[in-house]
Design a protein around this motif. Structure first.
Motif, short mmCIF file in Angstrom:
data_model
loop_
_atom_site.label_atom_id
_atom_site.label_comp_id
_atom_site.label_asym_id
_atom_site.label_seq_id
_atom_site.Cartn_x
_atom_site.Cartn_y
_atom_site.Cartn_z
N LYS A 63 0.67 -1.40 0.13
CA LYS A 63 0.28 -0.04 0.13
C LYS A 63 0.58 0.99 0.10
N LEU A 64 0.77 1.84 -0.92
CA LEU A 64 1.11 2.93 -0.97
C LEU A 64 0.66 4.46 -1.31
N VAL A 65 2.12 4.67 0.25
CA VAL A 65 1.25 6.20 1.08
C VAL A 65 1.99 7.47 0.63
N PRO A 66 1.02 8.52 0.43
CA PRO A 66 1.57 9.85 -0.08
C PRO A 66 2.02 10.46 1.57
N LEU A 67 3.36 11.27 1.19
CA LEU A 67 3.94 11.54 2.38
C LEU A 67 4.16 13.11 1.69
N SER A 68 3.95 14.02 2.32
CA SER A 68 4.60 15.89 1.73
C SER A 68 5.58 15.69 2.56
N ARG A 69 6.66 15.82 1.48
CA ARG A 69 8.17 16.77 1.77
C ARG A 69 8.48 17.46 2.97
N LYS A 70 7.31 18.41 3.21
CA LYS A 70 7.24 19.72 3.78
C LYS A 70 6.99 19.30 5.52
N VAL A 71 5.81 17.96 5.61
CA VAL A 71 5.36 17.67 6.47
C VAL A 71 6.93 17.02 7.17
N GLU A 72 7.45 16.41 6.49
CA GLU A 72 8.81 15.61 7.05
C GLU A 72 9.48 16.29 7.66
N ARG A 73 9.62 17.83 7.06
CA ARG A 73 11.18 18.60 7.26
C ARG A 73 10.63 19.08 8.52
N ARG A 74 9.40 19.54 8.53
CA ARG A 74 8.77 20.38 9.37
C ARG A 74 8.75 19.40 11.09
N GLU A 75 8.21 18.37 10.74
CA GLU A 75 8.84 17.28 11.70
C GLU A 75 10.32 16.89 12.38
N LYS A 76 11.14 16.63 11.41
CA LYS A 76 12.66 17.04 11.51
C LYS A 76 13.30 18.09 13.22
N ARG A 77 12.18 19.18 12.45
CA ARG A 77 13.03 20.16 12.47
C ARG A 77 12.75 20.43 14.15
N ARG A 78 11.18 19.77 14.42
CA ARG A 78 10.81 20.19 15.31
C ARG A 78 10.86 18.82 16.39
N GLU A 79 11.38 17.68 15.83
CA GLU A 79 12.27 17.08 17.22
C GLU A 79 13.81 17.13 17.39
N GLU A 80 14.75 18.14 16.20
CA GLU A 80 15.73 18.32 16.26
C GLU A 80 15.34 19.55 17.92
N LYS A 81 14.71 20.32 17.08
CA LYS A 81 14.27 21.91 18.61
C LYS A 81 14.15 20.82 19.91
N ALA A 82 13.00 19.88 20.31
CA ALA A 82 12.78 19.14 21.35
C ALA A 82 13.73 18.23 22.27
N LEU A 83 14.75 17.99 21.43
CA LEU A 83 16.00 17.35 21.38
C LEU A 83 16.77 18.76 22.52
N ILE A 84 16.85 19.27 21.50
CA ILE A 84 18.33 20.09 22.27
C ILE A 84 18.08 20.96 23.21
N ALA A 85 16.46 20.77 23.73
CA ALA A 85 15.86 21.30 24.47
C ALA A 85 15.47 20.79 25.75
N ALA A 86 15.54 19.45 25.25
CA ALA A 86 15.66 18.95 26.46
C ALA A 86 16.80 18.20 27.50
N GLN A 87 17.89 18.49 26.48
CA GLN A 87 19.66 18.65 27.23
C GLN A 87 19.63 19.06 28.22
N LEU A 88 18.73 20.59 27.17
CA LEU A 88 18.94 22.06 28.61
C LEU A 88 18.53 21.67 29.89
N ASP A 89 17.41 21.37 29.18
CA ASP A 89 16.85 21.63 31.18
C ASP A 89 17.50 20.29 31.84
N ASN A 90 18.34 19.10 31.37
CA ASN A 90 18.66 18.01 32.15
C ASN A 90 19.91 18.85 32.86
N ALA A 91 20.08 19.00 32.13
CA ALA A 91 21.95 20.67 32.19
C ALA A 91 21.55 21.28 33.19
#
Length: 313
Positions: free
Chosen positions: A133-161
């Motif tokens: 089953k082929l599911v279409p994925l938009s590139r804009k949504v993927e890029r947005r999710e990747k940026r959000r994940e990176e920002k969340a990781l950076i924020a979590a590391q800062l909070d822990n430190a």
């Protein structure tokens, strides 16, 4: 009155028809009631007052028939007959319903029915197989999710430190008794330490309980489960016991031999002291007759006390 020849002249090659599709080699018909799908005089559903075809609806085949008597009633123009799912019975039903119809129409209806049954079988097989089953994925949504994940990781590391630094400073007492920030992080750390200590104590208690439960437990071990080291231990024990018994027997034999040698030495000393008695003839000796034994010299390396005692006596 309906005239088939007039209708065909109107929609033939010279005139226009909305169902007609022209190509370089052939002309096709898009009318859903057409038997063959070709644009010609015999297979045209509009230019034939007596016409029959086979159609498929939701996986079932139906026979449609049109007669000149119902031409004045367009709502009831087509007679619909449901065909059986068995192929042979369906062909018999087509023959029965089109018994007085021309041979060309009956043959084309049967041919269309066979094609419909074949593609229905293929559809069933394909549905049973696993398909991707082929599911279409938009590139804009993927890029947005990747940026959000990176920002969340950076924020979590800062909070822990920040939490670690604050906890260390609170433990050291750098701020004293004044705290201008919430102590949620410190409370969380204390709770974690309490939980860890509780888990460690519970584990120790469980281990102690298991050890107490194992006390007094009896187990039966098969002969195959005894290891070679155990067998060697048993053999060593048996060898030690055997050596102890042999040493005891040797000591007993030595003590007996010493006693016999002492008796012989005493007898010889007595014979030397007593003078020989004058005997007239052969007189029987008093007491039991003793046989003379050969003189045996025995040397002892360790113990020489019994020999010295016998000489002193």
């Amino acid at each position: 009155m309906q005239h088939d020849s007039v209708i065909w002249d109107l929609i033939s090659n010279r005139q226009f028809c909305s169902y007609k599709v022209k190509t370089k080699t052939q002309q096709f018909c898009r009318n859903e009631y057409n038997v063959t799908g070709l644009c010609n005089r015999q297979s045209c559903p509009l230019a034939n007052s007596q016409y029959a075809t086979v159609r498929e609806e939701k996986g079932r085949c139906y026979l449609y028939m049109k007669v000149i008597e119902r031409a004045a009633f367009p709502a009831r123009m087509w007679e619909k007959v449901k065909l059986s799912q068995n192929y042979e019975k369906a062909l018999q039903e087509i023959d029965e319903n089109l018994i007085y119809w021309p041979h060309y129409m009956r043959h084309k209806c049967k041919q269309r029915f066979t094609k419909i049954t074949q593609y229905l079988i293929r559809i069933r097989k394909l549905t049973l197989k696993r398909q991707r089953k082929l599911v279409p994925l938009s590139r804009k949504v993927e890029r947005r999710e990747k940026r959000r994940e990176e920002k969340a990781l950076i924020a979590a590391q800062l909070d822990n430190a920040i939490e670690k630094e604050l906890l260390e400073r609170l433990k050291q007492g750098t701020y004293g008794d004044i705290y201008n920030f919430p102590v949620h992080a410190f409370d969380k750390a204390l709770e974690k330490q309490d939980v860890e200590s509780e888990t460690e104590s519970e584990e120790e208690e469980e281990e102690e309980e298991e050890e107490e439960e194992d006390v007094g437990k009896r187990e039966f071990v098969a002969a195959d489960e005894i290891e070679e080291s155990d067998l060697s231990d048993f053999e060593d024990m048996n060898n030690v016991k055997a050596s102890d018994e042999e040493e005891e027997e040797e000591e007993e034999e030595e003590s007996e031999e010493e006693g016999e040698s002492e008796e012989e030495m005493e007898e010889e000393m007595e014979e030397e002291r007593e003078p020989p008695a004058k005997s007239k003839g052969k007189t029987p000796l008093k007491g039991p007759v003793r046989k003379k034994r050969a003189y045996v010299e025995i040397e002892y390396e360790q113990e020489m006390e019994p020999a010295s005692k016998s000489k002193a006596s």
